[in-house]
Write an enzyme that holds these catalytic residues in place. Structure first.
Site, PDB file in Angstrom:
ATOM      1  N   ASP A 150      76.400  35.083  77.181  1.00 20.13           N
ATOM      2  CA  ASP A 150      77.194  35.003  75.957  1.00 20.13           C
ATOM      3  C   ASP A 150      78.680  35.112  76.317  1.00 20.13           C
ATOM      4  O   ASP A 150      79.152  36.165  76.735  1.00 20.13           O
ATOM      5  CB  ASP A 150      76.800  36.134  75.010  1.00 20.13           C
ATOM      6  N   HIS A 185      74.965  33.212  73.533  1.00 19.19           N
ATOM      7  CA  HIS A 185      75.118  33.546  72.121  1.00 19.19           C
ATOM      8  C   HIS A 185      74.219  32.638  71.275  1.00 19.19           C
ATOM      9  O   HIS A 185      74.047  31.463  71.565  1.00 19.19           O
ATOM     10  CB  HIS A 185      76.580  33.360  71.710  1.00 19.19           C
ATOM     11  N   CYS A 225      74.795  37.234  64.878  1.00 18.72           N
ATOM     12  CA  CYS A 225      76.183  36.803  65.093  1.00 18.72           C
ATOM     13  C   CYS A 225      77.103  37.720  64.271  1.00 18.72           C
ATOM     14  O   CYS A 225      77.147  38.917  64.522  1.00 18.72           O
ATOM     15  CB  CYS A 225      76.294  35.327  64.717  1.00 18.72           C
TER      16      CYS A 225
END
Length: 291
Positions: A219, A254, A162
């Site tokens: 994502d 994600h 991330c």
């Protein structure tokens, strides 16, 4: 062997929550907890610029590394800080023979694990962390490992998730001694500001080590179009850029390796983790699991 390292499940919701950032609660029943059998895991204090010390979680195999030192992996936190998931990833890497260390890169700005919502976390802490400071603190972490034995910093890799995925690309452009990087769903393009003046795509021709990019096609925060933009830039770049590889997992979004969250995709996470270990091995940072 891999499954045996991550097979401790079945905890109550209360015990699962221990050590996780407030902003990620409640945590999933799929959360993985890796034990400390055959490894040493602890918080340490890393000297940094200005006479301060930075907390870091490290996990190190108990068995002797080849030549006296284990290959080293810097583990860069998610946006949520060095909470239990990041510490568990360090333990998993240690089980595979690495000296894994995750420095608290927000420590000057605040404790991300104590913030209960993401907008406040971004506004009050994350947005105030300068890239230059992060690069220096990662350098300080490498120096700490080199000075304290057990880790062989001539075999140095970095991985991040991330927020930390973006940092992997930046650190590859920063440290000429790095051997390999693995960036999990880190931002590649976007706006800049004085504290964050460059995106990974701006640094393609400054990379010192090949990076494996691990992204999810679903994502919403990092669209596939930006991933393909980066892939094209790497293909037109110099040798280190051309040696990079980007993998896109069609069924994942994600945070697909974040087993404590609904975004977790166990099948893709397992494949991506194996790819990361093989990437490190191929680029001079071999893993040596204990027999």
């Amino acid at each position: 062997m891999e499954d045996s390292l991550i097979n401790r499940r079945g905890f109550t919701a209360a015990s699962l929550a221990t050590g996780f950032a407030l902003a990620v609660l409640p945590v999933s029943a799929e959360t993985i907890t890796t034990d400390t059998d055959s490894i040493d895991a602890e918080m340490v204090q890393v000297p940094v610029a200005g006479g301060a010390t930075m907390g870091a979680y490290r996990a190190v195999p108990k068995w002797t590394g080849k030549g006296g030192g284990h290959p080293v992996v810097l583990v860069v936190q998610e946006i949520f800080g060095v909470h239990e998931h990041i510490r568990d990833l360090c333990r998993r890497l240690a089980k595979s023979g690495y000296y894994a260390i995750a420095p608290d890169l927000y420590f000057r700005q605040g404790d991300a694990t104590k913030v209960a919502d993401i907008p406040t976390l971004v506004r009050d802490i994350v947005s105030k962390v300068p890239d230059e400071q992060v690069m220096a603190d990662l350098d300080a972490t490498v120096a700490y490992v080199a000075a304290h034995g057990k880790g062989d910093t001539s075999r140095l890799a970095i991985t991040g998730f991330c927020w930390g995925g973006r940092i992997v690309w930046l650190y590859s452009a920063h440290n000429p001694d790095l051997k390999a990087g693995a960036a999990w769903y880190g931002r590649l393009v976007g706006g800049t500001d004085p504290l964050h003046p460059k995106n990974p795509i701006d640094l393609v021709n400054q990379l010192n080590a090949p990076v494996l990019g691990l992204y999810g096609a679903k994502d919403e925060s990092i669209p596939v179009s930006s991933v393909e933009q980066m892939r094209a830039a790497l293909a037109d770049g110099d040798k280190a850029a051309k040696d990079c590889k980007i993998m896109v997992f069609n069924d994942s979004g994600h945070g697909f390796n974040a087993d404590y969250r609904p975004s977790y995709n166990p099948a893709d996470a397992k494949v991506a983790w194996k790819q990361m270990l093989e990437w490190f091995k191929r680029n001079g940072v071999p893993y040596v699991p204990h027999a």
